[in-house]
Structure formats: structure tokens, C-alpha cells
Scaffold this motif. Structure first.
Motif, short mmCIF file in Angstrom:
data_model
loop_
_atom_site.label_atom_id
_atom_site.label_comp_id
_atom_site.label_asym_id
_atom_site.label_seq_id
_atom_site.Cartn_x
_atom_site.Cartn_y
_atom_site.Cartn_z
N LEU A 245 1.01 -1.23 -0.05
CA LEU A 245 -0.07 0.05 -0.03
C LEU A 245 0.86 1.23 0.12
O LEU A 245 0.65 2.17 -0.88
CB LEU A 245 -0.98 0.06 1.26
CG LEU A 245 -1.97 -0.81 1.35
CD1 LEU A 245 -2.72 -1.01 2.70
CD2 LEU A 245 -3.24 -0.38 0.19
N LEU A 246 1.84 1.26 0.78
CA LEU A 246 2.59 2.54 1.06
C LEU A 246 3.60 2.61 -0.19
O LEU A 246 3.94 3.79 -0.44
CB LEU A 246 3.58 2.23 2.08
CG LEU A 246 2.63 2.58 3.58
CD1 LEU A 246 3.59 2.43 4.80
CD2 LEU A 246 1.84 3.52 3.74
N ASP A 247 3.97 1.62 -1.10
CA ASP A 247 4.84 1.78 -2.27
C ASP A 247 4.00 1.81 -3.26
O ASP A 247 4.67 1.76 -4.36
CB ASP A 247 5.95 0.56 -2.05
CG ASP A 247 6.72 0.61 -0.91
OD1 ASP A 247 6.96 1.65 -0.48
OD2 ASP A 247 7.46 -0.37 -0.42
N ASP A 248 2.91 1.93 -3.32
CA ASP A 248 2.05 2.01 -4.45
C ASP A 248 2.37 3.50 -5.22
O ASP A 248 2.13 4.47 -4.76
CB ASP A 248 0.32 2.05 -4.33
CG ASP A 248 -0.43 2.00 -5.46
OD1 ASP A 248 0.12 2.28 -6.38
OD2 ASP A 248 -1.61 1.80 -5.47
N PRO A 249 2.89 3.49 -6.33
CA PRO A 249 3.24 4.42 -7.05
C PRO A 249 2.29 5.46 -7.20
O PRO A 249 2.28 6.73 -7.58
CB PRO A 249 4.11 4.17 -8.55
CG PRO A 249 3.38 2.99 -8.55
CD PRO A 249 3.25 2.24 -7.32
N ALA B 173 -0.50 6.07 -5.42
CA ALA B 173 -1.02 6.50 -4.25
C ALA B 173 -0.43 7.77 -3.79
O ALA B 173 0.87 7.80 -3.91
CB ALA B 173 -1.10 5.54 -3.11
N ASP B 174 -1.09 8.73 -3.32
CA ASP B 174 -0.64 10.02 -2.59
C ASP B 174 -0.85 9.85 -1.03
O ASP B 174 -1.88 9.25 -0.77
CB ASP B 174 -0.84 11.08 -3.33
CG ASP B 174 -2.36 11.33 -3.18
OD1 ASP B 174 -3.02 11.30 -2.11
OD2 ASP B 174 -2.99 12.03 -4.21
N PRO B 175 -0.28 10.58 -0.35
CA PRO B 175 -0.47 10.59 1.06
C PRO B 175 -1.82 11.01 1.42
O PRO B 175 -2.28 10.36 2.37
CB PRO B 175 0.39 11.92 1.69
CG PRO B 175 1.51 11.96 0.77
CD PRO B 175 0.87 11.56 -0.78
N ARG B 176 -2.75 11.83 0.76
CA ARG B 176 -3.96 12.21 0.95
C ARG B 176 -4.87 10.86 0.72
O ARG B 176 -5.89 10.64 1.46
CB ARG B 176 -4.40 13.27 0.04
CG ARG B 176 -3.89 14.68 0.67
CD ARG B 176 -4.31 15.73 -0.36
NE ARG B 176 -3.77 15.53 -1.54
CZ ARG B 176 -4.02 16.42 -2.98
NH1 ARG B 176 -4.83 17.63 -2.49
NH2 ARG B 176 -3.63 16.26 -3.85
N ALA B 177 -4.41 10.08 -0.15
CA ALA B 177 -5.32 8.84 -0.44
C ALA B 177 -5.15 7.97 0.46
O ALA B 177 -6.20 7.18 1.19
CB ALA B 177 -4.80 8.11 -1.76
#
Length: 253
Positions: A68-72, A74-78
Motif C-alpha cells: 500500500l505504501l509503495d504504490d506509485p 497513491a498519494d499521502p492524501r489517498a
């Protein structure tokens, strides 16, 4: 600013060993190392650790957290939006669980302020919780059930004796009314039907006319209730049902 592994462990409430493990598996690699090779964490690292701990609290395994955290894309708000949704769902689930436990606690408390001897004295040898499980299954999710549990949990021996005395007096008067061949739709019968409803409102829960109608039907359809009322006088269950219906129609029309 950068922080030592000990400082970060203190900030986050985790162990140093946990941080070392996160580093070893590539989940949280500190941005810097000191000249002596010690881990140094940046503010960005702390933000990532916060995200990790959020997901861990929500039950995600470490490999899924990393994905989840390394998903390119995705952004912090997501991440924050997703975590907010998950936390909201968890809170609602926990709220329902807490309410269920509270109801169970209140149900168990019913009459517990009476000794076993007092229970049998007040209820004439009958267990007041005999049908507690069935009652909770049928009505446990209603406001009326919750209110009844809250009230009865506080009742003393004297309260229960008064409730029983009022009910017995009402039963005698209703039996006399039937002996006088008063019709269910007559003023006398409707007055006693209203008194029956008010007794429930006073001691147990706010009994609306619709609820009272449903109770009247149950007094006839459920053999246990029918036997209870007909023991006061044969045919009383059906007579009371009709009086309840007539009283409700009169007062809600």
C-alpha cells in the motif's frame, strides 16, 4: 532534524527491535546513518512510520502495508482517506460491539440486587429471567428493550413487589369486568386496557398504542401468554386483545 532509533521508538511507542525489523525487511529504511553507522530517521521517515502503525492497528499484515505504501499511484492524501474510512468502519463495529456487551450486562443485572430467596419470594417461585434469552433475541435491538433493561436493573425487592401487586389488582378488576359481561369495546374495558398500557409505560418502557396492539395480538397467539391471562379468567386473553385494539383505535383516530 533527524532522530535516533531510540528517540523514534519513544515517540511511536514501539520497540527498537521493531524498528530494526522494519529496516531489515525494507518497510521503513532510515534516510540517514551516522558516521558510526547508527540509524537516523527524518521527519519523512516518521510520517511513513505513522502510516505503517495506522495500518497495523487496522490489522493489515506487513507485506500488505508495504504494498500500500509503495504504490506509485497513491498519494499521502489517498492513504489518509483510506485510513479514515477504515477507522470509521472499525469505530462503528466497536460501537455496536460495546452496545451489545452493555445490553448483555444490563440483562444480567436484572434482579441481581435481589437475593435468590427474594427472587423466589417476589416472583412466586418463577425465574424472572426464564425467557431472557428469547426476549433478547426477539426485541434485543429495540429502544424499548434497552429502556426496559435500564429501568429493571435498578429495581429493588420492594419495587418488584409493587409491580406484582399492581398487576394482581388489575387482573382481579379485569376478571370482575368480564363477569359483568362488559364488552371489550365498552368504556370499562377500554379504561382497563389503557391502565394496562400505562403500567408498562411506568415500569418498563414507553409503550405506544401500536406496540400495545402488537402485545395484545401476542397475548393470544403465544400459548404461554394466553395461558397466563386465561388463568386469571377463561377467555381473558382474547377479551383484552380486543379491548386494547378498541382503546388504541379510539385514542389514535
Amino acid at each position: 532534524m533527524n532522530y535516533s532509533v531510540g528517540q523514534v521508538a519513544g515517540f511511536a511507542g514501539v520497540t527498537v527491535r521493531t524498528l530494526h525489523h522494519y529496516d531489515d525487511i525494507g518497510l521503513l529504511v532510515p534516510s540517514e546513518r551516522s558516521h558510526a553507522g547508527h540509524r537516523r530517521y527524518s521527519d519523512t521517515d516518521l510520517d511513513r512510520l505513522q502510516q505503517i502503525l495506522f495500518y497495523r492497528q487496522l490489522g493489515f499484515p506487513l507485506d500488505e502495508v508495504a504494498a500500500l505504501l509503495d504504490d506509485p499511484d497513491a498519494d499521502p492524501r489517498a492513504h489518509l482517506r483510506r485510513q479514515h474510512e477504515l477507522l470509521t468502519a472499525r469505530i462503528e463495529k466497536l460501537r455496536k460491539m460495546a452496545a451489545a456487551v452493555e445490553h448483555a450486562m444490563e440483562a444480567r443485572k436484572m434482579g441481581l440486587n435481589l437475593t435468590p430467596e427474594e427472587k423466589f419470594e417476589v416472583f412466586g417461585g418463577k425465574d424472572p429471567e426464564q425467557y431472557a434469552e428469547e426476549v433478547e433475541e426477539r426485541w434485543g435491538g429495540t429502544d424499548e428493550y434497552a429502556e426496559s433493561q435500564r429501568r429493571t436493573a435498578r429495581y429493588t425487592k420492594e419495587d418488584w413487589k409493587r409491580i406484582q401487586a399492581e398487576a394482581a389488582d388489575w387482573g382481579e378488576r379485569y376478571g370482575a369486568l368480564m363477569s359483568a359481561q362488559e364488552p371489550p369495546s365498552g368504556e370499562a374495558a377500554m379504561a382497563l386496557a389503557e391502565e394496562h398500557r400505562q403500567h408498562i409505560c411506568t415500569w418498563f418502557y414507553e409503550c405506544s398504542y401500536d406496540i400495545h396492539r402488537c402485545l395484545g395480538e401476542m397475548y393470544v397467539s403465544d400459548e404461554r401468554f394466553k395461558a397466563f391471562y386465561d388463568a386469571l379468567r377463561p377467555g381473558l386473553a382474547e377479551h383484552l386483545r380486543d379491548a386494547i385494539a378498541a382503546n388504541a383505535a379510539r385514542r389514535t383516530s
